[in-house]
Structure formats: structure tokens, C-alpha cells
Enzyme design. Structure first.
Site, PDB file in Angstrom:
ATOM      1  N   ILE A  14       0.825  -1.206   0.000  1.00 40.89           N
ATOM      2  CA  ILE A  14       0.000   0.000   0.000  1.00 40.89           C
ATOM      3  C   ILE A  14       0.860   1.257   0.000  1.00 40.89           C
ATOM      4  CG2 ILE A  14      -1.620   1.339   1.409  1.00 40.89           C
ATOM      5  CD1 ILE A  14      -2.817  -1.402   2.284  1.00 40.89           C
ATOM      6  N   ASP A  70      11.328   3.877   4.743  1.00 37.44           N
ATOM      7  CA  ASP A  70      11.119   2.449   4.970  1.00 37.44           C
ATOM      8  C   ASP A  70      12.364   1.870   5.626  1.00 37.44           C
ATOM      9  OD1 ASP A  70       8.861   0.435   3.404  1.00 37.44           O
ATOM     10  OD2 ASP A  70      10.548  -0.502   4.438  1.00 37.44           O
ATOM     11  N   ASP A  74      13.947   3.333  11.123  1.00 40.02           N
ATOM     12  CA  ASP A  74      13.198   2.402  11.958  1.00 40.02           C
ATOM     13  C   ASP A  74      12.210   3.210  12.785  1.00 40.02           C
ATOM     14  OD1 ASP A  74      12.208   0.525  13.713  1.00 40.02           O
ATOM     15  OD2 ASP A  74      14.171  -0.172  14.420  1.00 40.02           O
ATOM     16  N   ASN A  93       1.845   4.745   7.017  1.00 38.18           N
ATOM     17  CA  ASN A  93       1.464   3.432   6.526  1.00 38.18           C
ATOM     18  C   ASN A  93       2.281   2.298   7.133  1.00 38.18           C
ATOM     19  OD1 ASN A  93       0.456   1.409   4.373  1.00 38.18           O
ATOM     20  ND2 ASN A  93       2.670   1.480   4.018  1.00 38.18           N
ATOM     21  N   SER A 128      -7.154  -0.531   9.636  1.00 34.51           N
ATOM     22  CA  SER A 128      -7.503  -1.852   9.114  1.00 34.51           C
ATOM     23  C   SER A 128      -8.945  -2.165   9.456  1.00 34.51           C
ATOM     24  CB  SER A 128      -6.601  -2.922   9.732  1.00 34.51           C
ATOM     25  OG  SER A 128      -7.061  -4.227   9.432  1.00 34.51           O
ATOM     26  N   TYR A 151      -3.136  -7.663  16.634  1.00 32.96           N
ATOM     27  CA  TYR A 151      -3.205  -6.769  15.476  1.00 32.96           C
ATOM     28  C   TYR A 151      -4.430  -5.858  15.576  1.00 32.96           C
ATOM     29  CZ  TYR A 151      -3.066  -5.306  10.576  1.00 32.96           C
ATOM     30  OH  TYR A 151      -3.004  -4.565   9.414  1.00 32.96           O
ATOM     31  N   LYS A 197      -4.724  -1.665  15.655  1.00 30.50           N
ATOM     32  CA  LYS A 197      -5.458  -0.906  14.650  1.00 30.50           C
ATOM     33  C   LYS A 197      -6.658  -0.171  15.258  1.00 30.50           C
ATOM     34  CE  LYS A 197      -2.786  -1.717  11.185  1.00 30.50           C
ATOM     35  NZ  LYS A 197      -2.000  -0.606  10.572  1.00 30.50           N
ATOM     36  N   THR A 239      -8.883  -6.969   3.764  1.00 29.32           N
ATOM     37  CA  THR A 239      -7.721  -7.809   3.466  1.00 29.32           C
ATOM     38  C   THR A 239      -7.215  -7.452   2.076  1.00 29.32           C
ATOM     39  OG1 THR A 239      -8.639  -9.573   4.825  1.00 29.32           O
ATOM     40  CG2 THR A 239      -6.862 -10.157   3.318  1.00 29.32           C
TER      41      THR A 239
END
Length: 260
Positions: free
Chosen positions: A28, A47, A63, A90, A142, A155, A159, A187
Site C-alpha cells: 500500500i 522504509d 526504523d 502506513n 484496518s 493486530y 489498529k 484484506t
């Protein structure tokens, strides 16, 4: 101040604007960075992964669990871009299991990445965002924040925190002209899901099951999530803040009747 009124009147919706996308090397994040670039933005990608993606104004390695690393990367992005208008939070990691399946150390690791990581990036970016006329933050949540999914307790907790944090941030930062929104994907067809499928006993059956639980019958495309992020980040959404936009094929809101 990094932008002018031309950002609203140009042919490209992000002409004259700058953006930082975390987790921008794949999935994404990469789809979002590419879309913002195609629509006129100058984009810095952040990243932890290597190699760094090409085709952007800057590609930085950091990081998000380390505050000094984040501050250095955000400062470098602002310097290379000449300011900052948009932050897309993200970057994140996955987690599986029920409430008894993850250790305290794993809880701390996942929440430190998926929740506190967003805090670190946004906090470091705030001075530059305050100088922008079109400042926007978009957090990637999510479907797990709003729907009870099996074997996703850790998880989902992270979120869910992202959604609550997004609304609280929106309330705090609105007086400063900074909009904060979130996108909640279903998903999605990303490398992380690919790795989960690779570990499944029957990858084809698992893929079919993941696709079938979404009302439109397929995985969400990364480009579809990127389009939602781009809308929320754009000056065209200037009256939208504190919103969590579902991109989930109807999974959260629809209850379709089964045939037969």
C-alpha cells in the site's frame, strides 16, 4: 510556507505539494507513493527495507521504533523536499493469534511499531506541517479495528488504537489547520498477505477464504487503498477530518443475505 494557491488550481491535484510516505517500499505504501507522484507531488519514501525504491524525490531508511532514527529521517525529508504538506503513516507489521498466543514482548513490539511509530513520525513532522496551507495526515488502519477477526487479537488492538488516535489527533490539530484522517483497508493483496499465504497448509484454500469473507468477493487492491489515501490527503478534501474511510468491499458495513 511550502504551498500556494496553485496547488488547488493546477491540472494535477498535488501540484506544488510534498509528501512523506512511511512503509513506502512495498504494498500500500509503494502504491500510494507512486500515485501521489503521478498526481504531481514530490514524495519522500521512508522504509526500513532495502533496497530503497527508485523514482521518488527522496528514499530514506529509518526504523519507526527508534525516535532518533525517525527524527533524522523526517528532518532529511523536509530538507530535501523544501517543506512538508502530507504525512501518510502506513508503516506497520502484522500479528496473528488469540489473546493467549503472544508474549508481552510481542505485544510491545507490535504496538510500538503500529501505534507509537505513527506518533513518532507525526510528532517529528508537526513543525513542517504547521507551515503548510494544506497540511494533512492520513493513518492506515484496518478492518481489524472495527470487525472481530479470528486470530487477530494483537493486530486488532493496535489498529483499534489507530482509529481512536486518528480522531483525537484530528480534534487537537484542527485549530492549527492540520487535517487527520484514516483509511481502514480490508484484506489487501500485499506482500504481507502473500507471506501469510505461503505459510498456510493450503495456500489456495486460504486465499479463497480470505477473498470470500469480503462481500465483493475478492481481496482489496493496493491501488484502491492508495486512491482513498490520496483523496483524504488532497486539498479537495479540505472539509474532511476525523474520518475513517473503509476500503473493504463492504466487509464492515454490509450484511448480505446468503442465497439458498
Amino acid at each position: 510556507m511550502t504551498t500556494t494557491g496553485s496547488a488547488l488550481s493546477g491540472a494535477l491535484p498535488f501540484a506544488g505539494l510534498t509528501a512523506l510516505v512511511t512503509g513506502g517500499a512495498s504494498g500500500i505504501g509503494l502504491a500510494t507513493a507512486r500515485l501521489l507522484t503521478a498526481q504531481g507531488a514530490r514524495v519522500a519514501v521512508l522504509d526500513l527495507s532495502e533496497p530503497e525504491p527508485a523514482g521518488f524525490a527522496a528514499a530514506l531508511r529509518a526504523d519507526i521504533r527508534d525516535d532518533a532514527s525517525v527524527v533524522a529521517a523526517v528532518d532529511a525529508a523536509v530538507s530535501r523536499l523544501g517543506g512538508l504538506d502530507i504525512v501518510v503513516n502506513n508503516a506497520g507489521i502484522g500479528a496473528q493469534g488469540g489473546v493467549e498466543d503472544n508474549s508481552d514482548e510481542e505485544w510491545h513490539r507490535v504496538l510500538d511499531t503500529n501505534v507509537v511509530g505513527m506518533v513518532r513520525v507525526t510528532r517529528a513532522a508537526l513543525p513542517a506541517l504547521r507551515a503548510s496551507r494544506h497540511a494533512a495526515v492520513v493513518n492506515v488502519g484496518s478492518i481489524a479495528a472495527t470487525a472481530g477477526l479470528p486470530q487477530r487479537v494483537l493486530y486488532s488492538a493496535g489498529k483499534g488504537a489507530v482509529v481512536a488516535m486518528t480522531r483525537a489527533m484530528a480534534a487537537d490539530l484542527l485549530p492549527e489547520g492540520i487535517r487527520v484522517n484514516a483509511v481502514n483497508p480490508g484484506t489487501a493483496d500485499t506482500p504481507w498477505i502473500g507471506r501469510l499465504l505461503d505459510r498456510a497448509a493450503d495456500p489456495a484454500a486460504e486465499y479463497t477464504a480470505l477473498a470470500a469473507r469480503q462481500p465483493h468477493g475478492r481481496l482489496v487492491a493496493a491501488d484502491e487503498v492508495a486512491a482513498a489515501i490520496a483523496y483524504l490527503a488532497s486539498p479537495a478534501a479540505g472539509s474532511t477530518t476525523g474520518t475513517c474511510l473503509a476500503v473493504d468491499g463492504g466487509m464492515d458495513g454490509l450484511r448480505l443475505r446468503k442465497e439458498g
